[in-house]
Design a protein around this motif. Sequence first.
Motif, PDB file in Angstrom:
ATOM      1  N   LYS A  14       0.821  -1.208   0.000  1.00  0.00           N
ATOM      2  CA  LYS A  14       0.000   0.000   0.000  1.00  0.00           C
ATOM      3  C   LYS A  14       0.862   1.268   0.000  1.00  0.00           C
ATOM      4  CE  LYS A  14      -3.645  -0.409   2.450  1.00  0.00           C
ATOM      5  NZ  LYS A  14      -4.591  -0.489   3.608  1.00  0.00           N
ATOM      6  N   THR A  15       1.957   1.252   0.752  1.00  0.00           N
ATOM      7  CA  THR A  15       2.824   2.428   0.811  1.00  0.00           C
ATOM      8  C   THR A  15       3.359   2.783  -0.568  1.00  0.00           C
ATOM      9  OG1 THR A  15       3.486   1.925   3.081  1.00  0.00           O
ATOM     10  CG2 THR A  15       4.921   3.393   1.848  1.00  0.00           C
ATOM     11  N   PHE A  16       3.653   1.762  -1.358  1.00  0.00           N
ATOM     12  CA  PHE A  16       4.127   2.022  -2.723  1.00  0.00           C
ATOM     13  C   PHE A  16       3.098   2.831  -3.496  1.00  0.00           C
ATOM     14  CE2 PHE A  16       3.646   0.846  -7.176  1.00  0.00           C
ATOM     15  CZ  PHE A  16       4.858   1.284  -7.688  1.00  0.00           C
ATOM     16  N   TRP A  17       1.821   2.471  -3.372  1.00  0.00           N
ATOM     17  CA  TRP A  17       0.801   3.150  -4.157  1.00  0.00           C
ATOM     18  C   TRP A  17       0.583   4.586  -3.690  1.00  0.00           C
ATOM     19  CZ3 TRP A  17       0.008   1.475  -8.666  1.00  0.00           C
ATOM     20  CH2 TRP A  17       0.087   0.103  -8.948  1.00  0.00           C
ATOM     21  N   TYR A  18       0.789   4.864  -2.406  1.00  0.00           N
ATOM     22  CA  TYR A  18       0.743   6.257  -1.951  1.00  0.00           C
ATOM     23  C   TYR A  18       1.889   7.054  -2.571  1.00  0.00           C
ATOM     24  CZ  TYR A  18      -2.731   4.944   1.559  1.00  0.00           C
ATOM     25  OH  TYR A  18      -3.867   4.497   2.195  1.00  0.00           O
ATOM     26  N   LEU A  19       3.075   6.456  -2.593  1.00  0.00           N
ATOM     27  CA  LEU A  19       4.214   7.120  -3.218  1.00  0.00           C
ATOM     28  C   LEU A  19       3.976   7.302  -4.713  1.00  0.00           C
ATOM     29  CD1 LEU A  19       7.101   5.200  -1.418  1.00  0.00           C
ATOM     30  CD2 LEU A  19       6.567   7.624  -1.141  1.00  0.00           C
ATOM     31  N   TRP A  20       3.411   6.295  -5.342  1.00  0.00           N
ATOM     32  CA  TRP A  20       3.118   6.366  -6.773  1.00  0.00           C
ATOM     33  C   TRP A  20       2.157   7.518  -7.075  1.00  0.00           C
ATOM     34  CZ3 TRP A  20      -1.098   6.080 -10.008  1.00  0.00           C
ATOM     35  CH2 TRP A  20      -0.859   5.770 -11.343  1.00  0.00           C
ATOM     36  N   THR A  21       1.120   7.649  -6.252  1.00  0.00           N
ATOM     37  CA  THR A  21       0.151   8.740  -6.427  1.00  0.00           C
ATOM     38  C   THR A  21       0.829  10.090  -6.234  1.00  0.00           C
ATOM     39  OG1 THR A  21      -1.627   7.308  -5.619  1.00  0.00           O
ATOM     40  CG2 THR A  21      -2.047   9.683  -5.634  1.00  0.00           C
ATOM     41  N   GLY A  22       1.682  10.173  -5.215  1.00  0.00           N
ATOM     42  CA  GLY A  22       2.420  11.412  -4.985  1.00  0.00           C
ATOM     43  C   GLY A  22       3.313  11.766  -6.156  1.00  0.00           C
ATOM     44  N   THR A  23       3.953  10.758  -6.740  1.00  0.00           N
ATOM     45  CA  THR A  23       4.788  10.985  -7.918  1.00  0.00           C
ATOM     46  C   THR A  23       3.967  11.576  -9.055  1.00  0.00           C
ATOM     47  OG1 THR A  23       6.343   9.196  -7.402  1.00  0.00           O
ATOM     48  CG2 THR A  23       6.160   9.840  -9.706  1.00  0.00           C
ATOM     49  N   LEU A  24       2.801  11.008  -9.303  1.00  0.00           N
ATOM     50  CA  LEU A  24       1.954  11.462 -10.406  1.00  0.00           C
ATOM     51  C   LEU A  24       1.557  12.929 -10.216  1.00  0.00           C
ATOM     52  CD1 LEU A  24       0.468  10.632 -12.988  1.00  0.00           C
ATOM     53  CD2 LEU A  24      -1.458   9.926 -11.560  1.00  0.00           C
ATOM     54  N   ILE A  25       1.150  13.282  -8.994  1.00  0.00           N
ATOM     55  CA  ILE A  25       0.727  14.660  -8.715  1.00  0.00           C
ATOM     56  C   ILE A  25       1.921  15.605  -8.802  1.00  0.00           C
ATOM     57  CG2 ILE A  25      -0.206  16.195  -6.943  1.00  0.00           C
ATOM     58  CD1 ILE A  25      -1.842  13.743  -5.959  1.00  0.00           C
ATOM     59  N   ASN A  26       3.020  15.200  -8.187  1.00  0.00           N
ATOM     60  CA  ASN A  26       4.212  16.043  -8.145  1.00  0.00           C
ATOM     61  C   ASN A  26       4.743  16.326  -9.541  1.00  0.00           C
ATOM     62  OD1 ASN A  26       7.373  16.140  -8.057  1.00  0.00           O
ATOM     63  ND2 ASN A  26       6.698  16.834  -6.051  1.00  0.00           N
ATOM     64  N   ARG A  27       4.837  15.294 -10.391  1.00  0.00           N
ATOM     65  CA  ARG A  27       5.397  15.484 -11.722  1.00  0.00           C
ATOM     66  C   ARG A  27       4.435  16.203 -12.652  1.00  0.00           C
ATOM     67  NH1 ARG A  27      10.564  13.475 -12.432  1.00  0.00           N
ATOM     68  NH2 ARG A  27      11.268  12.977 -10.326  1.00  0.00           N
ATOM     69  N   THR A  28       3.134  16.077 -12.417  1.00  0.00           N
ATOM     70  CA  THR A  28       2.186  16.870 -13.200  1.00  0.00           C
ATOM     71  C   THR A  28       2.399  18.354 -12.942  1.00  0.00           C
ATOM     72  OG1 THR A  28       0.550  15.086 -13.177  1.00  0.00           O
ATOM     73  CG2 THR A  28      -0.258  17.309 -13.650  1.00  0.00           C
ATOM     74  N   GLY A  29       2.742  18.677 -11.691  1.00  0.00           N
ATOM     75  CA  GLY A  29       2.978  20.080 -11.340  1.00  0.00           C
ATOM     76  C   GLY A  29       4.367  20.582 -11.665  1.00  0.00           C
ATOM     77  N   ALA A  30       5.208  19.721 -12.223  1.00  0.00           N
ATOM     78  CA  ALA A  30       6.613  20.093 -12.461  1.00  0.00           C
ATOM     79  C   ALA A  30       6.802  20.773 -13.810  1.00  0.00           C
ATOM     80  CB  ALA A  30       7.499  18.862 -12.356  1.00  0.00           C
ATOM     81  N   PHE A  31       5.970  21.765 -14.086  1.00  0.00           N
ATOM     82  CA  PHE A  31       6.096  22.459 -15.367  1.00  0.00           C
ATOM     83  C   PHE A  31       6.874  23.765 -15.234  1.00  0.00           C
ATOM     84  CE2 PHE A  31       1.729  22.733 -13.665  1.00  0.00           C
ATOM     85  CZ  PHE A  31       1.792  24.001 -13.111  1.00  0.00           C
ATOM     86  N   VAL A  32       7.386  24.059 -14.029  1.00  0.00           N
ATOM     87  CA  VAL A  32       8.118  25.317 -13.837  1.00  0.00           C
ATOM     88  C   VAL A  32       9.366  25.363 -14.703  1.00  0.00           C
ATOM     89  CG1 VAL A  32       9.584  26.541 -12.188  1.00  0.00           C
ATOM     90  CG2 VAL A  32       7.262  25.942 -11.560  1.00  0.00           C
ATOM     91  N   ARG A 138       9.247  -4.432 -11.026  1.00  0.00           N
ATOM     92  CA  ARG A 138       7.875  -3.994 -11.359  1.00  0.00           C
ATOM     93  C   ARG A 138       7.576  -2.634 -10.736  1.00  0.00           C
ATOM     94  NH1 ARG A 138       3.462  -7.016  -9.605  1.00  0.00           N
ATOM     95  NH2 ARG A 138       4.647  -7.850  -7.860  1.00  0.00           N
ATOM     96  N   GLY A 139       7.954  -2.478  -9.468  1.00  0.00           N
ATOM     97  CA  GLY A 139       7.662  -1.228  -8.777  1.00  0.00           C
ATOM     98  C   GLY A 139       8.387  -0.046  -9.376  1.00  0.00           C
ATOM     99  N   MET A 140       9.676  -0.218  -9.660  1.00  0.00           N
ATOM    100  CA  MET A 140      10.453   0.869 -10.265  1.00  0.00           C
ATOM    101  C   MET A 140       9.889   1.233 -11.631  1.00  0.00           C
ATOM    102  SD  MET A 140      13.156   1.696  -8.336  1.00  0.00           S
ATOM    103  CE  MET A 140      14.087   1.036  -6.946  1.00  0.00           C
ATOM    104  N   ASN A 141       9.498   0.232 -12.393  1.00  0.00           N
ATOM    105  CA  ASN A 141       8.940   0.487 -13.714  1.00  0.00           C
ATOM    106  C   ASN A 141       7.616   1.240 -13.625  1.00  0.00           C
ATOM    107  OD1 ASN A 141       9.389  -0.163 -16.646  1.00  0.00           O
ATOM    108  ND2 ASN A 141       7.341  -1.027 -16.420  1.00  0.00           N
ATOM    109  N   LEU A 142       6.757   0.843 -12.684  1.00  0.00           N
ATOM    110  CA  LEU A 142       5.482   1.530 -12.506  1.00  0.00           C
ATOM    111  C   LEU A 142       5.678   2.977 -12.063  1.00  0.00           C
ATOM    112  CD1 LEU A 142       3.359  -1.279 -10.836  1.00  0.00           C
ATOM    113  CD2 LEU A 142       2.673   0.026 -12.862  1.00  0.00           C
ATOM    114  N   ASN A 143       6.649   3.204 -11.176  1.00  0.00           N
ATOM    115  CA  ASN A 143       6.899   4.564 -10.717  1.00  0.00           C
ATOM    116  C   ASN A 143       7.453   5.420 -11.852  1.00  0.00           C
ATOM    117  OD1 ASN A 143       7.051   6.489  -8.382  1.00  0.00           O
ATOM    118  ND2 ASN A 143       9.188   6.516  -9.007  1.00  0.00           N
ATOM    119  N   TYR A 144       8.331   4.822 -12.672  1.00  0.00           N
ATOM    120  CA  TYR A 144       8.861   5.553 -13.816  1.00  0.00           C
ATOM    121  C   TYR A 144       7.733   5.892 -14.788  1.00  0.00           C
ATOM    122  CZ  TYR A 144      12.099   6.824 -17.520  1.00  0.00           C
ATOM    123  OH  TYR A 144      12.782   7.499 -18.477  1.00  0.00           O
TER     124      TYR A 144
END
Length: 434
Positions: A14-32, A138-144
């Motif tokens: 479960k912790t992986f999926w919280y980190l994964w969600t955070g990655t998605l939000i963080n990188r979406t906002g990384a347009f600076v 698998r986890g590293m690939n999904l996060n990437y």
Amino acid sequence: MRGWLAQTAGGLPKTFWYLWTGTLINRTGAFVMLYLEIHMVVEYGFSATFAGLVLGLFGGGMALGSLVGGVLADRWGRRASLLLSNVALAATAIALGFVFDRFTVAVLAAVYGFWNGLGRPAFSATMVDVLGPTMRLRGMNLNYWAINLGFSFAAVLAGVLSRTPHLTVFLLNAAAQLVMAAIVFWRVPETQPVRAVVPGLAGAGGAAAAAPRIATVPHRAPVEGSIMMVLRDRVFMLFVLLNLGLWIIIEACKLIPIAMHQRGLEAADYGTVIAVNGIMIVAFQLFVPKLIAGRNRSRVLALSALLVGLGMGAVSIAGTVPALMLTVVVWTAGEMLNAPVNGTLIADLSRPEMRGRYQGVASMGFTAANFVAPIFGGLLLDHAPPATLWLVLAALGVAVAIGQLLSGPVRERRARALQDPKTTEGATLATATA
């Protein structure tokens, strides 16, 4: 399809999926930084050399932050390092939104890079902590995949937001960083390994193997070793150097808007060109683990370097937006092959009790490319024939491929030794004296 989904994403913690969600939000906002890449020459009025310097300072800040963050992740904890990184990033993004002065933009870009780099080792170490050897690829690939899904959105947003009020771009980025901080604060526990000291043997150096900590554990033994031990690990540092070479090529994509402007193309179309990178990864990255399963990792990395070099070298002859998009297709294919293999190898070559430091140095290898590529690339674009930069990058891709093939056998022996509990102590001594 159910079977494929289960093989790709099933059984991950479960912790992986919280980190994964955070990655998605963080990188979406990384347009600076994308916004700055597009507008520094056209809107801010910077020269190509100075724009490259700003991007280089951002990369230099990330490299320094990665080293500091690696130490903090081991000594202070993963969670606290991530929280500090994201809150500080939000504050710096807001400050960037208020400035146009050359000197101030350059300084704040370096500070923004520092906070960005500081959180990377803690994030990567947390991923490695919670996934374990069997789920790591698998986890590293999904996060990437999440990184690039977010980046695709960011590339599109950078174009859309190019005509919005200047400050809005930076406020939206700050909001994304704070959302990531909230996810870490509420949902991500501390995972730092704890060395369980055996009573009566601690004084003689008899400590049990490190175990992941999912809650606060009292009497945590101090982490042994230092960042210098990692820097003296020749096998690991050669791998870091090869990664640096590869990412210098990839990070040169930030100079494509300047090349487009010099060729009379619309620099604002860069968002469309670079979005190909994210779209390809989003569409096909989840199939990569099955494609490379059981294959020699060094050969996969060598093929990756050749594709990246070929694609970036082809920018020298790409005179239209569609042609530039085709070059992105080629080097993105190499990047996709590299990502999951690279992540697992870094984890396999890291001592568990020093995982933050190893991740920090490895991250420095990626982030230092953000310093080297824009500065030297900007100089070449300003002072050398137009094709020079891109042909140099193609040659660098060939050199990295050769290096991966030659160093692969020693690297794999080290990884096997560290994964075998019976030989871990011997591998540790080898690391310390390599």
